[in-house]
Design an enzyme around this catalytic site. Structure first.
Site, PDB file in Angstrom:
ATOM      1  N   GLU A  75       0.662  -1.464  -0.279  1.00 18.90           N
ATOM      2  CA  GLU A  75       0.009  -0.079  -0.160  1.00 18.90           C
ATOM      3  C   GLU A  75       1.064   1.254   0.086  1.00 18.90           C
ATOM      4  O   GLU A  75       2.048   0.967   0.905  1.00 18.90           O
ATOM      5  CB  GLU A  75      -0.562   0.429   1.458  1.00 18.90           C
ATOM      6  CG  GLU A  75      -0.454   0.252   2.544  1.00 18.90           C
ATOM      7  CD  GLU A  75      -1.690   0.331   3.244  1.00 18.90           C
ATOM      8  OE1 GLU A  75      -2.218   1.687   3.510  1.00 18.90           O
ATOM      9  OE2 GLU A  75      -1.415  -0.551   4.367  1.00 18.90           O
ATOM     10  N   ARG A  86      -2.438  11.201   7.128  1.00 19.09           N
ATOM     11  CA  ARG A  86      -2.665  10.187   6.041  1.00 19.09           C
ATOM     12  C   ARG A  86      -3.424  10.552   4.558  1.00 19.09           C
ATOM     13  O   ARG A  86      -3.406   9.717   4.009  1.00 19.09           O
ATOM     14  CB  ARG A  86      -1.945   8.504   5.610  1.00 19.09           C
ATOM     15  CG  ARG A  86      -0.407   8.537   6.513  1.00 19.09           C
ATOM     16  CD  ARG A  86      -0.121   7.384   6.854  1.00 19.09           C
ATOM     17  NE  ARG A  86      -0.381   6.126   5.465  1.00 19.09           N
ATOM     18  CZ  ARG A  86      -0.598   5.208   5.640  1.00 19.09           C
ATOM     19  NH1 ARG A  86      -0.975   4.166   7.175  1.00 19.09           N
ATOM     20  NH2 ARG A  86      -0.192   4.322   4.686  1.00 19.09           N
TER      21      ARG A  86
END
Length: 119
Positions: A75, A86
């Site tokens: 990822e 994030r």
């Protein structure tokens, strides 16, 4: 009474992940946000990535992607302008050659759904 209760139980099928990448909904890379396009370029060049967790193994616990062995998916964070963390956007790529993945997927809802990226 038990027979009445048993008769009222409704079977709800479990959400099944697509069996192959080709069965997934797709999205053209050119239509993704500029930040996602930049992340995809970084993946193909090997970085450098802005977050320490980028490139880490993605476990596919949500089973939204086709089933693969652990370590197949990795990822990467898609930077969200104005976010202080994030945020929810990611690209998850599958394959054993990190810079030449077999398939990449985009999520903007923190793994609740994915679309296979096509060029």
């Amino acid at each position: 009474m038990v027979a009445v209760m048993a008769a009222s139980v409704v079977s709800v099928p479990a959400k099944e992940a697509p069996r192959t990448a080709d069965e997934m909904v797709t999205v053209a890379l050119a239509t993704l946000p500029a930040e996602a396009q930049a992340t995809e370029r970084l993946i193909r060049t090997g970085g450098p990535f802005p977050y320490p967790k980028d490139g880490s193994v993605f476990g596919n616990r949500e089973r939204q992607l086709p089933a693969q062995r652990r370590g197949y998916y990795r990822e990467y964070t898609v930077t969200t302008p104005g976010a202080r963390n994030r945020a929810a956007k990611r690209i998850v790529c599958g394959g054993y050659q990190v810079t030449t993945p077999q398939a990449c997927y985009y999520t903007d809802d923190h793994y609740a759904s994915f679309r296979r990226i096509v060029k």
